[in-house]
Design an enzyme around this catalytic site. Structure first.
Site, PDB file in Angstrom:
ATOM      1  N   LYS A   1       0.786  -1.236   0.000  1.00  0.00           N
ATOM      2  CA  LYS A   1       0.000   0.000   0.000  1.00  0.00           C
ATOM      3  C   LYS A   1       0.816   1.283   0.000  1.00  0.00           C
TER       4      LYS A   1
ATOM      5  N   GLY B   1       9.729  -2.826   0.105  1.00  0.00           N
ATOM      6  CA  GLY B   1      10.780  -2.829   1.139  1.00  0.00           C
ATOM      7  C   GLY B   1      10.252  -2.648   2.549  1.00  0.00           C
ATOM      8  N   GLY B   2       8.980  -2.256   2.677  1.00  0.00           N
ATOM      9  CA  GLY B   2       8.342  -2.190   3.992  1.00  0.00           C
ATOM     10  C   GLY B   2       8.976  -1.191   4.940  1.00  0.00           C
ATOM     11  N   THR B   3       8.759  -1.427   6.219  1.00  0.00           N
ATOM     12  CA  THR B   3       9.320  -0.576   7.268  1.00  0.00           C
ATOM     13  C   THR B   3      10.840  -0.539   7.124  1.00  0.00           C
ATOM     14  N   CYS B   4      11.422  -1.726   6.931  1.00  0.00           N
ATOM     15  CA  CYS B   4      12.883  -1.856   6.951  1.00  0.00           C
ATOM     16  C   CYS B   4      13.563  -0.914   5.957  1.00  0.00           C
TER      17      CYS B   4
ATOM     18  N   GLY C   1      -4.768  -3.804   0.728  1.00  0.00           N
ATOM     19  CA  GLY C   1      -5.483  -5.069   0.568  1.00  0.00           C
ATOM     20  C   GLY C   1      -6.351  -5.384   1.775  1.00  0.00           C
TER      21      GLY C   1
ATOM     22  N   ALA D   1      14.814   2.382  26.085  1.00  0.00           N
ATOM     23  CA  ALA D   1      16.227   2.114  25.768  1.00  0.00           C
ATOM     24  C   ALA D   1      16.370   0.806  25.025  1.00  0.00           C
TER      25      ALA D   1
ATOM     26  N   HIS E   1      15.685  -9.767   9.053  1.00  0.00           N
ATOM     27  CA  HIS E   1      16.224 -11.043   8.545  1.00  0.00           C
ATOM     28  C   HIS E   1      15.371 -12.217   9.001  1.00  0.00           C
TER      29      HIS E   1
ATOM     30  N   HIS F   1      45.132 -12.981   9.955  1.00  0.00           N
ATOM     31  CA  HIS F   1      45.736 -11.975  10.827  1.00  0.00           C
ATOM     32  C   HIS F   1      46.168 -10.772   9.996  1.00  0.00           C
TER      33      HIS F   1
HETATM   34  C1  LIG Z   1      13.805   2.604  12.912  1.00  0.00           C
HETATM   35  C2  LIG Z   1      13.856   1.112  12.711  1.00  0.00           C
HETATM   36  C3  LIG Z   1      15.080   0.494  12.508  1.00  0.00           C
HETATM   37  C4  LIG Z   1      15.136  -0.861  12.299  1.00  0.00           C
HETATM   38  N1  LIG Z   1      16.367  -1.437  12.095  1.00  0.00           N
HETATM   39  C5  LIG Z   1      16.443  -2.758  11.919  1.00  0.00           C
HETATM   40  C6  LIG Z   1      17.693  -3.358  11.660  1.00  0.00           C
HETATM   41  O1  LIG Z   1      18.733  -2.694  11.593  1.00  0.00           O
HETATM   42  N2  LIG Z   1      17.733  -4.699  11.456  1.00  0.00           N
HETATM   43  C7  LIG Z   1      16.596  -5.461  11.520  1.00  0.00           C
HETATM   44  O2  LIG Z   1      16.686  -6.666  11.332  1.00  0.00           O
HETATM   45  N3  LIG Z   1      15.389  -4.917  11.750  1.00  0.00           N
HETATM   46  C8  LIG Z   1      15.285  -3.586  11.947  1.00  0.00           C
HETATM   47  N4  LIG Z   1      14.058  -3.031  12.162  1.00  0.00           N
HETATM   48  C9  LIG Z   1      12.877  -3.911  12.181  1.00  0.00           C
HETATM   49  C10 LIG Z   1      12.453  -4.251  10.752  1.00  0.00           C
HETATM   50  O3  LIG Z   1      12.184  -3.066  10.062  1.00  0.00           O
HETATM   51  C11 LIG Z   1      11.225  -5.144  10.780  1.00  0.00           C
HETATM   52  O4  LIG Z   1      11.465  -6.270  11.591  1.00  0.00           O
HETATM   53  C12 LIG Z   1      10.877  -5.631   9.378  1.00  0.00           C
HETATM   54  O5  LIG Z   1      10.645  -4.544   8.530  1.00  0.00           O
HETATM   55  C13 LIG Z   1       9.648  -6.534   9.410  1.00  0.00           C
HETATM   56  O6  LIG Z   1       9.353  -6.946   8.110  1.00  0.00           O
HETATM   57  P1  LIG Z   1       7.863  -7.349   7.683  1.00  0.00           P
HETATM   58  O7  LIG Z   1       7.957  -7.699   6.245  1.00  0.00           O
HETATM   59  O8  LIG Z   1       7.297  -8.309   8.631  1.00  0.00           O
HETATM   60  O9  LIG Z   1       7.005  -6.009   7.855  1.00  0.00           O
HETATM   61  P2  LIG Z   1       7.202  -4.535   7.318  1.00  0.00           P
HETATM   62  O10 LIG Z   1       8.577  -4.246   6.927  1.00  0.00           O
HETATM   63  O11 LIG Z   1       6.562  -3.659   8.346  1.00  0.00           O
HETATM   64  O12 LIG Z   1       6.334  -4.508   5.966  1.00  0.00           O
HETATM   65  C14 LIG Z   1       4.958  -4.615   5.975  1.00  0.00           C
HETATM   66  C15 LIG Z   1       4.424  -3.894   4.753  1.00  0.00           C
HETATM   67  O13 LIG Z   1       3.069  -4.218   4.610  1.00  0.00           O
HETATM   68  C16 LIG Z   1       2.379  -3.093   4.125  1.00  0.00           C
HETATM   69  N5  LIG Z   1       0.950  -3.267   4.471  1.00  0.00           N
HETATM   70  C17 LIG Z   1       0.394  -3.309   5.708  1.00  0.00           C
HETATM   71  N6  LIG Z   1      -0.914  -3.554   5.624  1.00  0.00           N
HETATM   72  C18 LIG Z   1      -1.210  -3.651   4.315  1.00  0.00           C
HETATM   73  C19 LIG Z   1      -2.392  -3.893   3.591  1.00  0.00           C
HETATM   74  N7  LIG Z   1      -3.564  -4.122   4.211  1.00  0.00           N
HETATM   75  N8  LIG Z   1      -2.333  -3.908   2.239  1.00  0.00           N
HETATM   76  C20 LIG Z   1      -1.158  -3.707   1.592  1.00  0.00           C
HETATM   77  N9  LIG Z   1      -0.014  -3.480   2.226  1.00  0.00           N
HETATM   78  C21 LIG Z   1      -0.015  -3.462   3.571  1.00  0.00           C
HETATM   79  C22 LIG Z   1       3.050  -1.922   4.823  1.00  0.00           C
HETATM   80  O14 LIG Z   1       2.860  -0.727   4.087  1.00  0.00           O
HETATM   81  C23 LIG Z   1       4.491  -2.385   4.843  1.00  0.00           C
HETATM   82  O15 LIG Z   1       5.216  -1.842   3.761  1.00  0.00           O
HETATM   83  C24 LIG Z   1      13.951  -1.654  12.328  1.00  0.00           C
HETATM   84  C25 LIG Z   1      12.719  -1.039  12.528  1.00  0.00           C
HETATM   85  C26 LIG Z   1      12.660   0.326  12.712  1.00  0.00           C
HETATM   86  C27 LIG Z   1      11.327   0.975  12.908  1.00  0.00           C
HETATM   87  N1  LIG Z   2      19.262  -2.991  14.916  1.00  0.00           N
HETATM   88  C1  LIG Z   2      18.111  -3.627  14.899  1.00  0.00           C
HETATM   89  O1  LIG Z   2      18.027  -4.816  14.648  1.00  0.00           O
HETATM   90  C2  LIG Z   2      16.856  -2.875  15.180  1.00  0.00           C
HETATM   91  C3  LIG Z   2      16.864  -1.502  15.143  1.00  0.00           C
HETATM   92  C4  LIG Z   2      15.690  -0.849  15.418  1.00  0.00           C
HETATM   93  C5  LIG Z   2      14.533  -1.560  15.676  1.00  0.00           C
HETATM   94  N2  LIG Z   2      14.564  -2.893  15.689  1.00  0.00           N
HETATM   95  C6  LIG Z   2      13.356  -3.659  16.007  1.00  0.00           C
HETATM   96  O2  LIG Z   2      12.246  -2.822  16.084  1.00  0.00           O
HETATM   97  C7  LIG Z   2      11.453  -3.158  17.202  1.00  0.00           C
HETATM   98  C8  LIG Z   2      11.062  -1.925  17.946  1.00  0.00           C
HETATM   99  O3  LIG Z   2      12.214  -1.294  18.527  1.00  0.00           O
HETATM  100  P1  LIG Z   2      12.091  -0.481  19.859  1.00  0.00           P
HETATM  101  O4  LIG Z   2      13.439   0.001  20.260  1.00  0.00           O
HETATM  102  O5  LIG Z   2      10.969   0.490  19.763  1.00  0.00           O
HETATM  103  O6  LIG Z   2      11.556  -1.588  20.851  1.00  0.00           O
HETATM  104  P2  LIG Z   2      12.323  -2.529  21.884  1.00  0.00           P
HETATM  105  O7  LIG Z   2      11.313  -3.535  22.275  1.00  0.00           O
HETATM  106  O8  LIG Z   2      13.639  -2.956  21.370  1.00  0.00           O
HETATM  107  O9  LIG Z   2      12.612  -1.559  23.118  1.00  0.00           O
HETATM  108  C9  LIG Z   2      11.611  -0.842  23.762  1.00  0.00           C
HETATM  109  C10 LIG Z   2      12.121  -0.402  25.123  1.00  0.00           C
HETATM  110  O10 LIG Z   2      11.177   0.503  25.669  1.00  0.00           O
HETATM  111  C11 LIG Z   2      10.985   0.187  27.030  1.00  0.00           C
HETATM  112  N3  LIG Z   2       9.672   0.683  27.389  1.00  0.00           N
HETATM  113  C12 LIG Z   2       8.458   0.151  27.100  1.00  0.00           C
HETATM  114  N4  LIG Z   2       7.470   0.931  27.596  1.00  0.00           N
HETATM  115  C13 LIG Z   2       8.073   1.985  28.195  1.00  0.00           C
HETATM  116  C14 LIG Z   2       7.599   3.140  28.875  1.00  0.00           C
HETATM  117  N5  LIG Z   2       6.298   3.372  29.028  1.00  0.00           N
HETATM  118  N6  LIG Z   2       8.507   4.020  29.360  1.00  0.00           N
HETATM  119  C15 LIG Z   2       9.841   3.797  29.216  1.00  0.00           C
HETATM  120  N7  LIG Z   2      10.349   2.719  28.574  1.00  0.00           N
HETATM  121  C16 LIG Z   2       9.470   1.836  28.070  1.00  0.00           C
HETATM  122  C17 LIG Z   2      11.125  -1.317  27.089  1.00  0.00           C
HETATM  123  O11 LIG Z   2      11.448  -1.760  28.393  1.00  0.00           O
HETATM  124  C18 LIG Z   2      12.278  -1.556  26.097  1.00  0.00           C
HETATM  125  O12 LIG Z   2      13.532  -1.470  26.702  1.00  0.00           O
HETATM  126  C19 LIG Z   2      12.242  -4.104  18.060  1.00  0.00           C
HETATM  127  O13 LIG Z   2      11.561  -5.317  18.131  1.00  0.00           O
HETATM  128  C20 LIG Z   2      13.551  -4.276  17.375  1.00  0.00           C
HETATM  129  O14 LIG Z   2      13.859  -5.638  17.243  1.00  0.00           O
HETATM  130  C21 LIG Z   2      15.701  -3.563  15.456  1.00  0.00           C
END
Ligand SMILES: Cc1cc2nc3c(=O)[nH]c(=O)nc-3n(C[C@H](O)[C@H](O)[C@H](O)COP(=O)(O)OP(=O)(O)OC[C@H]3O[C@@H](n4cnc5c(N)ncnc54)[C@H](O)[C@@H]3O)c2cc1C
Ligand SMILES: NC(=O)c1ccc[n+]([C@@H]2O[C@H](COP(=O)([O-])OP(=O)(O)OC[C@H]3O[C@@H](n4cnc5c(N)ncnc54)[C@H](O)[C@@H]3O)[C@@H](O)[C@H]2O)c1
Length: 558
Positions: free
Chosen positions: A125, A130-133, A206, A273, A414, A537
């Site tokens: 949509k 590439g989604g969120t990632c 969808g 954190a 991943h 090394h």
């Molecule tokens: C700031 C941030 C940093 C991150 N960094 C990392 C990282 O470094 N390494 C890592 O492994 N993970 C990271 N993550 C987490 C990672 O982005 C997610 O775990 C991953 O994107 C999940 O993939 P997914 O395909 O399940 O969903 P998503 O990537 O969320 O994709 C879902 C897609 O579905 C679409 N969608 C939803 N509903 C509908 C619908 N009804 N019809 C059509 N389309 C729809 C959305 O628009 C979206 O594009 C990060 C997340 C954030 C927010």
């Molecule tokens: N490098 C990476 O792989 C990467 C990078 C970014 C995000 N992500 C993924 O995205 C998801 C979301 O990341 P995130 O950092 O938002 O979530 P997270 O679950 O990693 O951390 C959230 C933190 O917020 C704290 N928390 C919850 N409620 C709170 C409150 N009311 N007040 C203060 N602290 C509170 C929790 O104890 C926890 O430490 C995670 O599942 C993570 O795996 C991964």
């Protein structure tokens, strides 16, 4: 808090067929070479005798792991039934596979399905794949982490290396431009992969109208119905809001707003954190913000190994990040130019007020299923909105599957990709495999923190007798030569068998180093297996080898 994840695909399939075969073959090869070694050693020097002892030890362990994996092989053979839910499409409009969501889970599932010969459509949509990632997660955050690291290094470290200049400035607009370019190149690249693999791409929202039909409101304003014999929900996750805090993406931002701030905030308060809080806090802290992180729990990144976490927190504090642990935000006042946050101890107590120019809400993410019509077809969700699935990623509705952030398990790109591949393999009647116990996690701060397998706290809780081997980066010649020697490698192995069950690394590039550990865990390696693998090394990876030596014997360079 310790969390144990159970992979749907690992419930019945700890090893795939080929892995099992390889393990068995590997074990016999090891035994054969051990026997040869023992015979040789009867006639040879003490050096060779030592080698044969090591090989015999290896063989002993491999035989143990052979028995472990043969029971998996047995389970595997019993469960080798075709899982194709509704057969394949044959020349009609109907797809074999429809994927809702084009994130790492969805787009990878769609490509894999097409590669397996299944007629496939992916519905997304947001108008970009590439989604969120790719759009607002992994990729843009890593772009900003890299740019801000370069700025910070230029300001604080270059002079030590003899690189000097009169002034270092930050151009936030250029930095954001570089990030946006990386994102758009990669999202367009996936469109190219769709074309190459003949995946039909429908841009729109969808919604299920039956278990085999999805109505799509396209971004052009039309409505169309996409039919599929098998439908995969890959709709991902969204920011988890906090009660009483309204995200406006300007002063109160989610990660999406934090990736697009046009100015460096003087004071940034981060709520949570976790991965997002520490990565985005690092970005803006390096660029000059005063960063205060408010965390509800007693520790930062609660899922991390405790010992590593302590060192990590000290490192972030040295970078001037402030932490208020065991603290919660109870009210936010945005009525003046400065945002005022009222905080109090998590368990209740005296309140105080924090001031901020920008507040980042990063307290976790929630599964996203809004407007998907799950109720129309009866797909169940659990109490936090995740879609439970069985060992083949099937929901409670036949022919409807779910993968990625929307199902239980680590919310990582991943992991979503692995889910996607395994899910379509099952749909195609093949065997899929994901083991959530061996999904690496990386926090891309500086130093990076990476881990795979169990933490020391988890091993203790499970009552597994264990040994720990550690090696500090200060003893690593490459780290010293580049003047970046903060951190350590920690390996946890079962005491009786020396099988590695967890590896935790804090150092620059830990996110790359962790994969040798992931392979070791996947193949049931011992610490001695890692230690006896020749490492080049001078590399940072030698610290992994030395930590492995310290696990079963002694390290050399410390
Ligand atoms: C700031 C941030 C940093 C991150 N960094 C990392 C990282 O470094 N390494 C890592 O492994 N993970 C990271 N993550 C987490 C990672 O982005 C997610 O775990 C991953 O994107 C999940 O993939 P997914 O395909 O399940 O969903 P998503 O990537 O969320 O994709 C879902 C897609 O579905 C679409 N969608 C939803 N509903 C509908 C619908 N009804 N019809 C059509 N389309 C729809 C959305 O628009 C979206 O594009 C990060 C997340 C954030 C927010
Ligand atoms: N490098 C990476 O792989 C990467 C990078 C970014 C995000 N992500 C993924 O995205 C998801 C979301 O990341 P995130 O950092 O938002 O979530 P997270 O679950 O990693 O951390 C959230 C933190 O917020 C704290 N928390 C919850 N409620 C709170 C409150 N009311 N007040 C203060 N602290 C509170 C929790 O104890 C926890 O430490 C995670 O599942 C993570 O795996 C991964």
């Amino acid at each position: 808090m310790i969390s144990f994840y159970e992979s749907p695909a690992a419930q019945t399939h700890t090893y795939t067929h080929t892995q099992t075969e390889r393990q068995i073959k590997g074990s016999f090869l090891t035994i054969r070479s051990s026997v040869a070694c023992i015979i040789r050693s009867l006639f040879s020097s003490s050096f060779q005798k030592q080698q044969s002892m090591a090989m015999a030890n290896l063989a002993r362990r491999k035989v143990t792991s052979l028995f472990n994996c043969s029971s998996d092989a047995l389970r595997y053979s019993f469960s080798l039934s075709s899982t194709l839910s509704r057969g394949f499409a044959s020349g009609s409009d109907e797809n074999d596979v429809v994927v809702i969501g084009g994130g790492p889970g969805g787009y990878v599932a769609a490509i894999k399905a097409a590669q397996l010969g299944l007629k496939t459509t992916c519905i997304e949509k947001r108008g970009a794949l590439g989604g969120t990632c790719l759009n607002v997660g992994c990729i843009p955050s890593k772009a900003l982490l890299h740019s801000s690291h370069m700025y910070h290094e230029a300001k604080t470290s270059f002079a030590k290396h003899g690189v000097t200049f009169d002034n270092v400035n930050i151009d936030v607009a250029a930095m954001l431009g570089q990030k946006d370019k990386a994102v758009s190149t990669l999202t367009k690249g996936i469109e190219g992969l769709f074309k190459k693999n003949k995946v039909t791409y429908v841009k729109g929202h969808g919604k299920f109208i039956s278990p085999s039909e999805v109505s799509v409101d396209t971004i052009d304003g039309d409505t169309t119905v996409v039919k599929g014999k098998n439908i995969i929900i890959a709709t991902g996750s969204d920011v988890k809001g906090l009660p009483g805090i309204t995200i406006d993406e300007k002063r109160i931002v989610s990660s999406t707003g934090a990736l697009a701030l046009t100015e460096v905030p003087k004071k940034l308060v981060v709520i949570g954190a976790g991965y997002i809080g520490l990565e985005m806090g690092s970005v803006w802290g390096r660029l000059g913000s005063e960063v205060t992180v408010v965390e509800f729990a007693p520790d930062i990144v609660p899922s991390m190994d405790g010992e590593i976490r302590k060192q990590f927190q000290r490192s972030l504090e040295k970078q001037k990040m402030k932490f208020m642990l065991k603290t919660k935000v109870v009210a936010v006042d945005t009525s003046s130019d400065i945002v005022k946050l009222t905080v109090e101890p998590s368990a209740g107590g005296d309140q105080s007020v924090l001031e901020a120019d920008v507040v980042l809400v990063s307290a976790g993410r929630s599964p996203f299923t809004s407007g998907l019509g799950l109720e129309t077809i009866g797909v169940e969700t659990d109490k936090i909105g995740r879609i439970p699935v069985d060992s083949k990623f099937s929901t409670n509705v036949k022919g409807v599957f779910a993968i990625g952030d929307v199902i239980p398990g680590p919310m990582l790109a991943h992991k979503a990709e692995e889910d996607g591949i395994a899910c379509v393999e099952f749909i195609a009647g093949k065997e899929g495999h994901v083991d959530y116990d061996k999904v690496p996690g990386v926090c891309y701060t500086h130093p990076e923190v990476a881990s795979v397998g169990k933490t020391e706290e988890q091993v203790k809780q499970l009552g597994i007798p264990y040994v720990v081997g550690k090696f500090p980066m200060l003893g690593n010649s490459r780290a010293k030569s580049i003047d970046d020697a903060e951190g350590l490698v920690k390996i946890i192995a079962e005491k009786e068998t020396d099988k590695v069950v967890g590896v935790h690394i804090m150092c620059s590039n830990a996110g790359e180093l962790i994969h040798e550990a992931a392979i070791a865990l996947t193949y049931g390696a011992s610490s001695e297996d890692i230690a006896r693998t020749c490492h080049a090394h001078p590399t940072l990876s030698e610290a992994v080898k030395e930590a492995a030596m310290a696990t079963y014997d002694k390290a050399i360079h410390i």
